[in-house]
Enzyme design. Sequence first.
Site, mmCIF file in Angstrom:
data_model
loop_
_atom_site.group_PDB
_atom_site.id
_atom_site.type_symbol
_atom_site.label_atom_id
_atom_site.label_comp_id
_atom_site.label_asym_id
_atom_site.label_seq_id
_atom_site.Cartn_x
_atom_site.Cartn_y
_atom_site.Cartn_z
ATOM 1 N N HIS A 6 0.825 -1.205 0.000
ATOM 2 C CA HIS A 6 0.000 0.000 0.000
ATOM 3 C C HIS A 6 0.862 1.260 0.000
ATOM 4 C CE1 HIS A 6 -3.224 2.610 2.052
ATOM 5 N NE2 HIS A 6 -3.599 2.395 0.808
ATOM 6 N N GLU A 33 0.562 -0.506 -4.870
ATOM 7 C CA GLU A 33 -0.530 0.440 -5.121
ATOM 8 C C GLU A 33 -0.002 1.832 -4.849
ATOM 9 O OE1 GLU A 33 -3.988 2.965 -3.602
ATOM 10 O OE2 GLU A 33 -2.097 2.454 -2.648
ATOM 11 N N ASP A 35 -1.122 6.308 -5.540
ATOM 12 C CA ASP A 35 -2.209 7.249 -5.848
ATOM 13 C C ASP A 35 -1.689 8.330 -6.789
ATOM 14 O OD1 ASP A 35 -4.094 6.301 -3.567
ATOM 15 O OD2 ASP A 35 -2.178 6.686 -2.579
ATOM 16 N N HIS A 47 -1.086 11.108 -2.220
ATOM 17 C CA HIS A 47 -2.396 10.677 -1.745
ATOM 18 C C HIS A 47 -3.357 11.827 -1.440
ATOM 19 C CE1 HIS A 47 -5.434 9.241 1.150
ATOM 20 N NE2 HIS A 47 -5.391 8.127 0.431
ATOM 21 N N GLU A 99 -4.110 4.075 -8.527
ATOM 22 C CA GLU A 99 -5.403 4.602 -8.087
ATOM 23 C C GLU A 99 -5.539 6.040 -8.569
ATOM 24 O OE1 GLU A 99 -6.545 4.664 -3.868
ATOM 25 O OE2 GLU A 99 -8.134 6.069 -4.449
HETATM 26 O O1 G3P Z 1 -6.721 1.265 -3.147
HETATM 27 C C1 G3P Z 1 -6.915 0.890 -1.830
HETATM 28 C C2 G3P Z 1 -6.754 2.053 -0.900
HETATM 29 O O2 G3P Z 1 -5.532 2.671 -1.182
HETATM 30 C C3 G3P Z 1 -7.869 3.056 -0.994
HETATM 31 O O3 G3P Z 1 -7.861 3.996 0.027
HETATM 32 O O4 G3P Z 1 -7.374 6.198 1.022
HETATM 33 O O5 G3P Z 1 -5.630 4.461 1.037
HETATM 34 O O6 G3P Z 1 -6.247 5.597 -1.082
HETATM 35 P P1 G3P Z 1 -6.731 5.116 0.254
HETATM 36 CA CA CA Z 2 -4.892 4.474 -2.553
#
Ligand code: G3P
Ligand code: CA
Length: 232
Positions: A6, A33, A35, A47, A99
């Site tokens: 993450h 993952e 953002d 993020h 994302e």
């Molecule tokens: O993609 C899973 C997760 O990353 C979504 O929530 O707020 O961590 O971007 P967030």
């Molecule tokens: Ca995310």
Amino acid sequence: MLCIGHRGAMGYEPENTLLSIAKALTLGVDWIEIDVHNVEDNLIVFHDRLLSRTTNGTGYIGDYSFADLRSLDAGKGQQIPTLAEVFDTVDRRCGINIELKGSNTAGLVINLIQEYINRGWQYDDFLVSSFNHYELKQVKDTCPQIAIGSLIYGLPLNYLEIATELNAVAIIPSLDYVTKNLVKNIQNRGFKIFVYTVNETEEINAMKLLNVDGIFSNYPDRVLRAIATEDF
Ligand code: G3P
Ligand code: CA
């Protein structure tokens, strides 16, 4: 069960930085993952909309030029990376889940993925997800080969219909809403279920027992350990 780091491996290194990505790769993740936001038609890996939690800047990213954002410290002297820098750092050693966090990101992400496909990467190297299903629809309508993950807040009544309409490969709910029934409903309809964000070992083991297809974790090593452990 896939192990998805993450924001890289944000339990260990500053989130969404190249250092965090490198750490996730060292730990042996299947996917990372990250953002993305669009700033002056550049994709930055970040993020929040506000700068203060993760950088030495203040205010909104939208109020800054791309050059000014790149001059900030995103932790341990790291620059806010571009998406291309993340692709180059990964260099096909794991999958990349992008994302779409900010608006107007779909077009730029499609173009960048296609640029890397032209260099020999495969569509399988990428998964594009978002809570913004309009951005996801733009991805699917423009480039159907790109795999889509439908992120959901809470548990909307029509989560299966949305994933069907988007032609998604995966539905991505929060851990808070995952039950045996939810897993069954998603998998029986032919979708994968990836769960965010699972950090505690007890929760990781619970997701393993439910046979989810993948989990996002700030601590990918804990997930990999659980995967390697014989069932109990
Ligand atoms: O993609 C899973 C997760 O990353 C979504 O929530 O707020 O961590 O971007 P967030
Ligand atoms: Ca995310």
